[in-house]
Enzyme design. Structure first.
Site, PDB file in Angstrom:
ATOM      1  N   ARG A  42      48.285 -60.417 -63.084  1.00  0.00           N
ATOM      2  CA  ARG A  42      47.144 -60.163 -63.888  1.00  0.00           C
ATOM      3  C   ARG A  42      47.572 -59.543 -65.138  1.00  0.00           C
ATOM      4  O   ARG A  42      46.062 -60.510 -65.686  1.00  0.00           O
ATOM      5  CB  ARG A  42      46.198 -58.779 -63.244  1.00  0.00           C
ATOM      6  N   ASP A 151      28.600 -51.240 -66.705  1.00  0.00           N
ATOM      7  CA  ASP A 151      30.432 -51.994 -66.404  1.00  0.00           C
ATOM      8  C   ASP A 151      31.478 -51.303 -67.802  1.00  0.00           C
ATOM      9  O   ASP A 151      31.246 -50.616 -69.333  1.00  0.00           O
ATOM     10  CB  ASP A 151      30.953 -53.264 -66.262  1.00  0.00           C
TER      11      ASP A 151
END
Lengths: 295, 658
Positions: A42, A151
């Protein structure tokens, strides 16, 4: 002559630990030992984007660079799967609409005000989905209704505000809903934009779920959707997040988690509510109070 | 008090227990009463409180809780007491072991269950002894708990139970051995395959035996009509694959392939298994799909990546499905979940061909940022001239520029003229300064006039790009442009000049870099420190020595590394730098020590930061003489952190051999 090498560096156990601890101290997201391989994959694009030769160099970038805060958000974003799309987990949404909407209507009949929070909203699909559900629900016409999406990543919030989505985000959206709630984006044939009247019901904000001080900026909510967010936290961070969510819910307000999540071994601050179509959690009513609550 | 549940009254009782100060007096009975509340929330709060009490002692609390276990008819209270006991740790061990001898088998079973939940190896001997209990239910619980807390001894005892006359005992022995990951010999397991009730547990154990003979038994399970048996077989195949060498894996594949060919609906069964609830079943299904090579299953395989832990297996399986699998994935990208798409894109890098350019470009239009870099990599491997233009366009995007640069380099290996033409066009259109570096590297000397021109461009980004890369094409031109850049008014250009000068070196590098070491911009100063080290400008050593104490850790670390590269790292400077509060600086010191500096490494074995201790251990392992052995051993004995321990153990082994 510089190499055009497209091989990618491996992450050592120590690099993994340094990066994992760095991320954890920032936002409570815990990458487990057996996830080194995933973390490596990632973060590769981040190394590539910065020209960092290995993970030690990337760790130093996160420690020293003037842009480290921005990069840390990018790293966290890379480490958390943004598996989100419109009308995800339809059975839960159905239960919410059919069973909780009437309760919320009754409960807030006096104030005619409704607040929903999509905590960890990523690029906004969930928040807009809730707005669409409300829009379709005539019982809340003329109410003061707002969906709040938050977020930790500023980049996804930018995407959420832009409200333009590609085919993957729409894979569970029927043709009818697509017709009613989206408009085409002329410059990008594969994309659609959420209609302005739906966008007007949703506001977005930057928020770290572990930040108690910052959470005070979130209004008291009637329901919180925090789906597939806490899977990234360890037990102590989960407890802390739950305390914060509980604090932001009105007494009697609902907490909806992802289908693979539960509050087992996380204390009993919430009651379990068995709906016909789903299980949800509820912040208990205050002792000595029923109904109306301070906001 | 009202006993209404799900009400403010319940909340009041819950809060009352939550708010108790565990250091308070006389709380034991209050909390014990809480264990008897009709609300599970209140009982949970009570169990939690009992684990945190200061007085009485945890041992006394455990003894009191054991008494609650004996209250027949109080199911809620007993379960809450069990929960509290299993949270008390070692202190609960004594009372629970005593309870194993209780006259009531129900109590003995409780004790066995909770000892298993405690997870303490200290319970092993008592549990082994309890295997001779007269009550079958107790013996079964004991065997299951041994599977949680036992070791070698427990495994041997459980192995003997495989021949027990009671099927339930054989079952719990198998389960215990599976939990302990201690498989018995294959010959002991094979006879149990005939008992349908034991089959799933037998499969679990067979999965721990990395032999083709065990695979054959498991493959029989794949054809079972019972889904639970099929899934147990698949899960075991997954476990087994993880234990196998690549050679054995080849044997396993052959056996699985053979078995799947005999199954008329193998594809449908595998597709269902790839969506199973159980992660282990999905892992096994991946093993089976990899063995079958069935590309039509590429999409459900990619979807397994929704489980992060299986990402490695997904990538490996997709890799086994070949270019046909790649085409299936490319066609389905929009329908895939985000994690599946990430895995699919990752695997595509090795599965693309010239026909992939168009679908990859379509994917770039909407793919998430973190995937775009991987798509770009895949584009670079298509060996198609058609990929050149889109890749050059991607140089404009900061997210993909790095990947596009490398991808163009890879593509130039097969389509050089197309890449050069696309880059020249981009430079002329002034698309992005990133195209300059790639053009220079791919195009070589013919690009020099262009670089000279761009080094005088009005836009500092273009000047910096030209200065940065010119030296890679021609040292003389590079030096000339770098020197001019050192006096540029723009930070990026000065930094590019400094970097280039560092790479090119020369007798005047130190003098030329001196102003940059005092630049007004800290970034330029950092780059200058690195450049001094790289260029070998030892006349600047004094400037660097002054910087090893700098509070900016990055600057101090760069100075330590530069001095080390120059070979001018004296003991005084080493010691000063080793006291820097930033562990990254101290680790840089450790990578510079040798000879008399090893004493410094020994002293750093006690550093408060684990990564510094590990680095010190590594240095001593690599260079330490016999005199270092004793302090390294002492450090190993005192070390509790796993990573430094590994490094220390390795150092002890290496130094011992000297």
């Amino acid at each position: 002559m510089a190499r055009f090498d497209d091989s990618r560096p491996e992450m050592t156990a120590e690099e993994f630990r340094l990066l994992r601890d760095h991320v954890y101290s920032h936002c409570g997201i815990l990458v487990h030992e057996d996830m080194k391989f995933v973390m490596e994959r990632r973060l590769w694009p981040r190394l590539e984007a910065l020209g960092a030769l290995d993970f030690s160099a990337y760790h130093r970038y996160l420690r020293y660079d003037a842009n480290r805060h921005v990069e840390l958000e990018a790293a966290v974003e890379s480490l958390t799967t943004h598996e989100t799309y419109f009308f995800r987990e339809p059975s839960q949404l159905k239960a919410f609409r059919e069973e909780l909407f009437p309760l919320l209507e009754k409960r807030n009949a006096r104030t005619r005000r409704l607040r929903l929070w999509s905590a960890g909203c990523s690029s906004g699909e969930e928040a807009y989905t809730l707005a669409m559900l409300l829009k379709d629900e005539r019982r809340f016409d003329d109410w003061d209704v707002e969906v709040y999406g938050t977020d930790i990543s500023r980049r996804v919030l930018t995407m959420a505000r832009r409200a333009e989505y590609g085919p993957s985000a729409l894979r569970a959206t029927s043709a009818d809903l697509l017709e009613r709630f989206f408009v085409p984006v002329p410059a990008a044939p594969t994309k659609v934009r959420v209609r302005d009247d739906v966008r007007a019901m949703v506001s977005f904000g930057h928020h770290n779920l572990l930040d108690e001080t910052g959470s005070q900026l979130v209004a008291k909510m009637d329901a919180v959707f925090c789906r597939n967010v806490m899977i990234y936290f360890d037990q102590s961070a989960r407890r802390k997040v739950l305390r914060i969510l509980r604090d932001r819910l009105v007494p009697g307000g609902y907490l909806l988690l992802g289908h693979s999540e539960n509050l087992l071994n996380l204390g009993a601050d919430f009651e379990l509510v068995h709906l016909r179509g789903d299980l949800v959690y509820r912040r208990p009513e205050l002792p000595g109070l029923t109904g109306g609550e301070p906001r | 008090m009202s006993r209404q549940q799900g009400s403010p009254a319940e909340e009041a009782r819950y809060r009352a227990l939550q708010d108790l100060d565990p250091r308070g007096e006389n709380l034991l009975e209050v909390l014990i009463a809480g264990l008897h509340d009709e609300s599970w929330r209140v009982r949970h709060a009570a169990a939690d409180g009992l684990q945190r009490l200061s007085t009485p002692t945890p041992g006394e609390v455990a003894a009191r809780l054991v008494r609650v276990l004996g209250e027949r008819g109080e199911t809620g209270a007993r379960n809450a007491a069990a929960e509290a006991l299993s949270g008390l740790g070692l202190e609960a061990l004594g009372p629970l072991v005593t309870l194993l001898g209780h006259v009531d088998p129900d109590q003995r079973k409780f004790a066995a269950d909770i000892l298993g939940q405690l997870g303490r190896r200290e319970a092993e001997a008592s549990l082994v002894q309890a295997l001779s209990d007269v009550d079958l239910n107790v013996r079964v619980s004991v065997a299951e708990s041994l599977g949680r807390v036992g070791g070698e001894h427990a495994a041997r005892v459980l192995e003997r139970l495989l021949g027990d006359s009671e099927p339930l005992m054989r079952l719990s022995a198998l389960e215990g051995l599976a939990s302990l990951k201690q498989p018995p010999a294959l010959s002991l397991v094979e006879p149990l395959l005939n008992d349908a009730r034991l089959r799933r547990s037998v499969f679990r154990v067979l999965g721990l035996i990395p032999r083709a003979a065990a695979t054959e038994h498991l493959c029989v399970g794949l054809s079972s009509e019972a889904r639970s048996v099929r899934e147990a077989a698949l899960a075991a195949l997954g476990t087994q694959a993880a234990l196998m060498t690549s050679e054995l894996r080849g044997e396993q594949d052959a056996v699985i392939r053979e078995a799947l060919l005999r199954l008329p609906d193998a594809r449908a069964r595998l597709a269902r298994a790839l969506e199973a609830e159980d992660v282990a079943v999905r892992a096994g299904a991946l093993v089976a799909v990899a063995a079958s090579g069935d590309a039509s299953l590429a999409v459900p395989v990619a979807e397994v990546a929704r489980e992060d832990r299986l990402l490695r297996d997904v990538l490996s399986t997709l890799g086994r499905l070949g270019p046909e699998g790649g085409r299936v994935l490319l066609a389905a990208m929009a329908e895939l979940s985000a994690p599946a798409r990430a895995a699919a894109v990752e695997s595509l890098v090795d599965l693309v061909d010239p026909s992939s350019v168009t679908p990859l470009c379509a994917l770039l239009e909407w793919a998430e940022d973190d995937l775009r870099g991987v798509v770009v990599r895949a584009l670079g491997r298509t060996r198609s001239a058609e990929a050149a233009s889109p890749l050059v366009d991607l140089l404009r995007d900061s997210v993909t520029a790095g990947a596009a640069t490398r991808a163009l380099g890879v593509l130039a290996g097969s389509c050089r003229s197309a890449v050069v033409a696309a880059l020249q066009d981009a430079v002329e259109r002034r698309a992005t300064p990133a195209s300059v570096a790639v053009l220079a590297r791919v195009g070589g000397r013919p690009a020099l006039p262009l670089l000279r021109r761009l080094a005088r461009d009005e836009d500092p980004r273009w000047r910096a790009a030209a200065v940065d890369v010119a030296g890679e094409v021609d040292g003389g031109v590079g030096r000339e442009l770098a020197r001019a850049a050192l006096a540029d008014e723009a930070v990026p250009v000065r930094a590019a000049g400094v970097r280039a000068m560092g790479r090119l070196g020369g007798s005047d590098a130190g003098a030329l870099l001196r102003p940059a070491l005092q630049d007004e911009d800290v970034f330029v100063r950092r780059v200058a420190v690195e450049a001094v080290g790289e260029s070998g400008a030892s006349d600047r050593a004094a400037d660097l020595e002054a910087l090893v104490r700098h509070p900016d850790g990055a600057l101090a670390r760069a100075s330590v590394r530069a001095l080390s590269r120059l070979g001018l790292m004296g003991m005084r400077v080493l010691r000063e730098a080793s006291e820097h509060p930033d562990p990254e600086v101290v680790k840089a010191v450790l990578s510079a020590v040798s000879g008399e500096g090893l004493a410094l490494a020994v002293s750093l074995l006690e550093h408060p930061h684990w990564d510094v201790r590990a680095a010190a251990a590594r240095v001593l392992g690599e260079s330490g003489g016999p005199e270092c052995l004793e302090p390294v051993r002492r450090a190993l004995e005192a070390e509790t952190d796993v990573l430094p321990r590994q490094a220390l153990a390795d150092a002890v082994a290496r130094v011992s051999r000297r």
